[in-house]
Design an enzyme around this catalytic site. Structure first.
Site, PDB file in Angstrom:
ATOM      1  N   HIS A   1       0.832  -1.208   0.000  1.00  0.00           N
ATOM      2  CA  HIS A   1       0.000   0.000   0.000  1.00  0.00           C
ATOM      3  C   HIS A   1       0.872   1.265   0.000  1.00  0.00           C
ATOM      4  O   HIS A   1       0.568   2.243  -0.679  1.00  0.00           O
ATOM      5  CB  HIS A   1      -0.883   0.040   1.249  1.00  0.00           C
TER       6      HIS A   1
ATOM      7  N   SER B   1       0.471  -8.839   1.418  1.00  0.00           N
ATOM      8  CA  SER B   1      -0.989  -8.882   1.510  1.00  0.00           C
ATOM      9  C   SER B   1      -1.383  -8.704   2.964  1.00  0.00           C
ATOM     10  O   SER B   1      -0.702  -9.209   3.870  1.00  0.00           O
ATOM     11  CB  SER B   1      -1.519 -10.226   1.008  1.00  0.00           C
TER      12      SER B   1
END
Lengths: 284, 284
Positions: A37, A185
């Site tokens: 991210h 993840s």
């Protein structure tokens, strides 16, 4: 950094910026942020005057027996990470703010949403496309950033933007990996140390397949067969799907003679992991 | 007035206006304009700095046996009317500009799109919602104007805007009628003089039903029965549907104790005519 929990509040902050010609980039996330991210955020900060990160675990993209309730969440940690990354605005709506009433309108990605992961998760990509369209209409960004890890999702969104003429540029960002190759993840945190170790086989098999393709192997069956053997030799990893697809429309390829993407999904302990690797035959 | 045939050309004209804080209203039409459209345009001109009219006969909202090919068209006349109405921009794309490739993404209005007219025309409201969303994304208007004559369409669009958070205010404009009551429609031109005469029964029956409701009749069956008798007594008019619905969600009402809308569709010669009338019990 300003945190907004309502659409009205976020719009009140962004509308004057947009009118003033300030470029806005959005990074839609489900939170529990990791280095992947942050790479999206870094890219967005580089290319836009103002960056909005959205954090919303979207219930409509989870099936009835999927992990909506156990999806990892840590808002305080997320906010600290975004503050450190110099993000300008974070949008953290509750479920009632995004879905004040049951939706009567759905955005349905047809072929692209029903194939591959969509086969195992019916309705998943309708949930994704609909919430992303809502976020686009709420934020009205010039650019939006998505990870290539979720390659089918990225393809669905690119196609939605083209089909519906959204005035948003979609930027796909390469997968960020742990040192041993495991794709970043939010769900990785739910793996035990043994499962975490076993999961390495996915990126290893992808690298193996990509190397075969780059070396000139043109048969998907041969590449997939080798990869399948590698993955199935690893205890604790249940292969769910393995495909070599056209990089544009995700159609299965019969012969590898251009850019393709290898897509894998596998159940490891409590988590359905997904990963991908683009490859193309190298000119000899 | 500037005419634009491509999305790029229209956006190049509108983007600087939007950035300069100029308000933009859009009037989406299928052309063959009449006084009803001009009323939408008048309203849009009053409420916005700049008005864009779109003319596009959208193939995806016509069924395979419907009247796409015979739908009336007269671009030169339309442009002259819009010029006279002081419209700033008209968008007249070809089919290939709006659909350069087959869509893989559809906007599906679920319950609202499947009921009433949607039952007889499966896929119609998916076609409508999808093209309207495209036009919203292309024009990015602050307000959009639709006639109340197409009441279900207006309801579908209002709901789409709410569900998907489009930053567009939807303005519904009352139906404009011929002197004898017939609702203005581009399709009226295809009626023979006898059919044109017979079609008057629809607005007459709607007025009759609305008067009964305003006078206190609370039973939909009683109102619909009287209207049905009126319409069926008229030669050349084949009643297709007649409903009294909640004005907000179009659900059938069991007892009329608030605002309702009476919706009628009837085949008259080659044309499926539709009309509507809102009504509510008057305080005694």
């Amino acid at each position: 950094m300003k945190q907004h929990e309502t659409i009205a509040d976020l719009r009140a902050a962004l509308d004057p910026l947009r009118s003033a010609g300030i470029s806005i980039g959005v990074v839609p996330t489900m939170g529990y942020l990791h280095a992947g991210h942050l790479e999206l955020v870094r890219r967005a900060c580089k290319e836009n005057d103002v960056v909005v990160v959205t954090i919303f675990v979207n219930p409509t993209q989870f099936g009835p027996r999927e992990d909506f309730s156990t999806y990892p969440r840590d808002m305080e940690r997320d906010l600290a990470m975004l503050r450190a990354a110099s993000v300008d605005h974070v949008f953290t709506p509750g479920v009632d703010e995004i879905y004040p009433q049951p939706l009567e309108t759905a955005i349905v990605p047809k072929r692209l949403g029903e194939m591959l992961i969509g086969k195992a998760r019916p309705g998943h990509f309708t949930g994704v496309a609909t919430v992303v369209a809502k976020l686009f209409n709420i934020v009205q960004p010039g650019r939006a950033y998505f990870g290539e890890k979720d390659f089918q999702q990225l393809t669905v969104i690119r196609r939605m933007v083209a089909d519906l003429n959204f005035a948003v540029e979609i930027v796909g960002v390469p997968t960020v990996r742990e040192e041993d190759g495991l794709a970043m993840s939010s769900r990785n945190v739910r793996l035990s140390p043994e499962e975490r170790q076993a999961a390495r086989v996915l990126s290893a098999a992808l690298a193996e397949g990509a190397a075969m393709i780059e070396a000139g192997e043109a048969s998907p069956e041969v590449v997939l067969g080798k990869m399948r053997a590698t993955i199935e030799a690893q205890q604790g990893v249940a292969l769910r799907s393995l495909d070599i697809c056209d990089v544009g429309n995700l159609a299965a390829v019969e012969r590898i003679d251009g850019p393709v993407v290898i897509l894998v999904t596998a159940q490891v302990g409590p988590v359905l992991l997904i990963d991908q690797h683009e490859a193309r035959p190298q000119p000899s």
